[in-house]
Design a protein around this motif. Structure first.
Motif, PDB file in Angstrom:
ATOM      1  N   ILE A 269       0.823  -1.210   0.000  1.00  0.00           N
ATOM      2  CA  ILE A 269       0.000   0.000   0.000  1.00  0.00           C
ATOM      3  C   ILE A 269       0.853   1.254   0.000  1.00  0.00           C
ATOM      4  N   GLY A 270       1.977   1.205   0.662  1.00  0.00           N
ATOM      5  CA  GLY A 270       2.873   2.344   0.664  1.00  0.00           C
ATOM      6  C   GLY A 270       2.656   3.276   1.843  1.00  0.00           C
ATOM      7  N   GLU A 271       2.964   2.804   3.048  1.00  0.00           N
ATOM      8  CA  GLU A 271       2.873   3.640   4.249  1.00  0.00           C
ATOM      9  C   GLU A 271       3.911   4.768   4.171  1.00  0.00           C
ATOM     10  N   LYS A 272       3.516   5.937   4.656  1.00  0.00           N
ATOM     11  CA  LYS A 272       4.443   7.055   4.721  1.00  0.00           C
ATOM     12  C   LYS A 272       5.207   7.012   6.047  1.00  0.00           C
ATOM     13  N   TYR A 273       6.350   7.687   6.060  1.00  0.00           N
ATOM     14  CA  TYR A 273       7.186   7.775   7.275  1.00  0.00           C
ATOM     15  C   TYR A 273       7.459   6.378   7.838  1.00  0.00           C
ATOM     16  N   LEU A 274       7.900   5.505   6.956  1.00  0.00           N
ATOM     17  CA  LEU A 274       8.027   4.082   7.277  1.00  0.00           C
ATOM     18  C   LEU A 274       9.017   3.832   8.404  1.00  0.00           C
ATOM     19  N   LYS A 275      10.184   4.488   8.368  1.00  0.00           N
ATOM     20  CA  LYS A 275      11.213   4.235   9.372  1.00  0.00           C
ATOM     21  C   LYS A 275      10.733   4.620  10.765  1.00  0.00           C
ATOM     22  N   GLN A 276      10.125   5.805  10.883  1.00  0.00           N
ATOM     23  CA  GLN A 276       9.643   6.264  12.194  1.00  0.00           C
ATOM     24  C   GLN A 276       8.529   5.352  12.711  1.00  0.00           C
ATOM     25  N   LYS A 277       7.621   4.980  11.824  1.00  0.00           N
ATOM     26  CA  LYS A 277       6.514   4.127  12.240  1.00  0.00           C
ATOM     27  C   LYS A 277       6.992   2.738  12.654  1.00  0.00           C
ATOM     28  N   THR A 278       8.007   2.234  11.973  1.00  0.00           N
ATOM     29  CA  THR A 278       8.541   0.914  12.321  1.00  0.00           C
ATOM     30  C   THR A 278       9.061   0.909  13.751  1.00  0.00           C
ATOM     31  N   ILE A 279       9.793   1.946  14.119  1.00  0.00           N
ATOM     32  CA  ILE A 279      10.327   2.044  15.485  1.00  0.00           C
ATOM     33  C   ILE A 279       9.189   2.119  16.496  1.00  0.00           C
ATOM     34  N   ILE A 280       8.176   2.924  16.188  1.00  0.00           N
ATOM     35  CA  ILE A 280       7.052   3.089  17.102  1.00  0.00           C
ATOM     36  C   ILE A 280       6.277   1.785  17.253  1.00  0.00           C
ATOM     37  N   ILE A 281       6.043   1.104  16.145  1.00  0.00           N
ATOM     38  CA  ILE A 281       5.315  -0.166  16.190  1.00  0.00           C
ATOM     39  C   ILE A 281       6.069  -1.186  17.034  1.00  0.00           C
ATOM     40  N   LEU A 282       7.385  -1.226  16.890  1.00  0.00           N
ATOM     41  CA  LEU A 282       8.190  -2.149  17.695  1.00  0.00           C
ATOM     42  C   LEU A 282       8.081  -1.833  19.179  1.00  0.00           C
ATOM     43  N   VAL A 283       8.124  -0.540  19.511  1.00  0.00           N
ATOM     44  CA  VAL A 283       7.979  -0.141  20.913  1.00  0.00           C
ATOM     45  C   VAL A 283       6.610  -0.558  21.448  1.00  0.00           C
ATOM     46  N   LEU A 284       5.558  -0.343  20.662  1.00  0.00           N
ATOM     47  CA  LEU A 284       4.212  -0.714  21.077  1.00  0.00           C
ATOM     48  C   LEU A 284       4.086  -2.212  21.315  1.00  0.00           C
ATOM     49  N   VAL A 285       4.566  -2.996  20.357  1.00  0.00           N
ATOM     50  CA  VAL A 285       4.450  -4.449  20.470  1.00  0.00           C
ATOM     51  C   VAL A 285       5.250  -4.971  21.654  1.00  0.00           C
ATOM     52  N   LEU A 286       6.516  -4.551  21.762  1.00  0.00           N
ATOM     53  CA  LEU A 286       7.377  -5.061  22.832  1.00  0.00           C
ATOM     54  C   LEU A 286       6.878  -4.624  24.207  1.00  0.00           C
ATOM     55  N   SER A 287       6.432  -3.375  24.332  1.00  0.00           N
ATOM     56  CA  SER A 287       5.948  -2.904  25.636  1.00  0.00           C
ATOM     57  C   SER A 287       4.650  -3.604  26.017  1.00  0.00           C
ATOM     58  N   THR A 288       3.769  -3.849  25.033  1.00  0.00           N
ATOM     59  CA  THR A 288       2.526  -4.527  25.317  1.00  0.00           C
ATOM     60  C   THR A 288       2.779  -5.977  25.731  1.00  0.00           C
ATOM     61  N   VAL A 289       3.644  -6.665  24.976  1.00  0.00           N
ATOM     62  CA  VAL A 289       3.981  -8.064  25.308  1.00  0.00           C
ATOM     63  C   VAL A 289       4.601  -8.137  26.706  1.00  0.00           C
ATOM     64  N   ALA A 290       5.569  -7.248  26.985  1.00  0.00           N
ATOM     65  CA  ALA A 290       6.213  -7.248  28.296  1.00  0.00           C
ATOM     66  C   ALA A 290       5.231  -6.919  29.410  1.00  0.00           C
ATOM     67  N   LEU A 291       4.285  -6.025  29.128  1.00  0.00           N
ATOM     68  CA  LEU A 291       3.294  -5.644  30.119  1.00  0.00           C
ATOM     69  C   LEU A 291       2.412  -6.834  30.488  1.00  0.00           C
ATOM     70  N   ILE A 292       1.939  -7.563  29.479  1.00  0.00           N
ATOM     71  CA  ILE A 292       1.068  -8.710  29.738  1.00  0.00           C
ATOM     72  C   ILE A 292       1.821  -9.802  30.474  1.00  0.00           C
ATOM     73  N   LEU A 293       3.040 -10.100  30.025  1.00  0.00           N
ATOM     74  CA  LEU A 293       3.815 -11.165  30.669  1.00  0.00           C
ATOM     75  C   LEU A 293       4.209 -10.791  32.101  1.00  0.00           C
ATOM     76  N   GLU A 294       4.557  -9.529  32.321  1.00  0.00           N
ATOM     77  CA  GLU A 294       4.934  -9.092  33.659  1.00  0.00           C
ATOM     78  C   GLU A 294       3.732  -9.131  34.588  1.00  0.00           C
ATOM     79  N   ARG A 295       2.570  -8.778  34.052  1.00  0.00           N
ATOM     80  CA  ARG A 295       1.348  -8.808  34.855  1.00  0.00           C
ATOM     81  C   ARG A 295       0.993 -10.233  35.250  1.00  0.00           C
TER      82      ARG A 295
END
Length: 296
Positions: A269-295
């Motif tokens: 599809i062609g997402e804009k600002y791909l590099k910035q979004k990739t970093i943000i998506i990784l932070v979201l996924v990793l923080s969410t996974v860590a949050l659930i597992l830690e809980r």
């Protein structure tokens, strides 16, 4: 095996998100909800036909009393409403936005625990929530460059509401299976039929009473939307009904849909600002996974 099923369901949901976005090209939301519901029901019809005489006997699965049908109808109405809201959001937003909002479910669950039940947060949980909030803020700043004001965007609010309804149906599924004693297959096939009937009524009202013209641009993505949801739900139930399955970990595996959907969107599809979004998506996924597992 429940781990394999959970991961597989998450990947299929990633395809579902991507195919939903593609099916919206030139089409209105209500038409896609109607046709995806039809193909979802048709997929179950095929399964029942092939499984006639076995454990998937139509007589056993469809022969439910009014009480059980009404209980399943609650799930069906909530899912249909969730689809309508989510599809409007998916049509209007980049997949990085719609997927990120959809992946926020565990954060709202934890927030409910804090506000309603007075649960305390550990230092680690507080840090992870802060990281997730910071990631969403960063995503909202990128959104402004694409003309999206997250706090004022109706599609963002729609996706948030759809996420809450979806999370509620997940909890309700557990109630129907474990407390009421319904089988996973009976819930799914009866819900698929009910969702089609609900979508049919909405589609009829949309065209006849609101007199809104719907010219559907046909594509393979339309049946794939309905079929992929049915398959993902079926695989997820295969995991959740196993005695040793862990719902906490399954919720982590479902987050994989965000990653796969974003990758497919970036490629096709062609997402804009791909590099910035990739970093943000990784932070979201990793923080969410860590949050659930830690809980847990």
């Amino acid at each position: 095996m429940w781990i394999v099923f959970g991961i597989t369901a998450g990947l299929i949901l990633g395809l579902y998100d991507f195919w939903t976005k593609k099916s919206m090209d030139g089409n209105d939301v209500i038409s896609i909800v109607f046709f995806s519901s039809f193909f979802g029901m048709a997929a179950w019809g095929l399964v029942l036909t092939l499984g006639a005489g076995n454990t998937l006997s139509p007589v056993d699965l469809l022969n439910l009393g009014y009480e059980h049908q009404l209980l399943i109808a609650v799930k069906s109405m909530a899912m249909t409403l969730s689809w309508i809201l989510a599809y409007y959001a998916v049509k209007a937003l980049p997949m990085s936005f719609s997927g990120a909002v959809r992946a926020s479910g565990p954060l709202w669950t934890m927030a409910g625990g804090v506000l309603i039940f007075g649960e305390y947060l550990t230092v680690t949980q507080f840090f992870l929530i802060f990281a997730s909030i910071a990631a969403y803020y960063a995503l909202s700043q990128i959104g402004k460059k694409e003309g999206i004001d997250a706090l004022k965007s109706k599609p963002v609010m729609m996706m948030l509401a759809a996420t809450i309804f979806s999370a509620a149906t997940t909890v309700y599924d557990k109630y129907l299976v474990q407390s009421i004693g319904l089988t996973a297959a009976s819930i799914q096939i009866n819900s698929a039929i009910q969702r089609f009937l609900i979508a049919l009524v909405i589609f009829y009202f949309y065209k006849k009473h609101l007199k809104i013209k719907t010219n559907t641009t046909w594509s393979l993505y339309i049946p794939l939307v309905g079929i992929s949801w049915v398959v993902a739900e079926y695989v997820y139930f295969l995991a959740i009904v196993q005695a040793d399955s862990n719902v906490t970990y399954l919720s982590v595996f479902r987050r994989m849909s965000l990653v796969l959907g974003f990758i497919l969107s970036a490629i096709f599809i062609g997402e804009k600002y791909l590099k910035q979004k990739t970093i943000i998506i990784l932070v979201l996924v990793l923080s969410t996974v860590a949050l659930i597992l830690e809980r847990h």
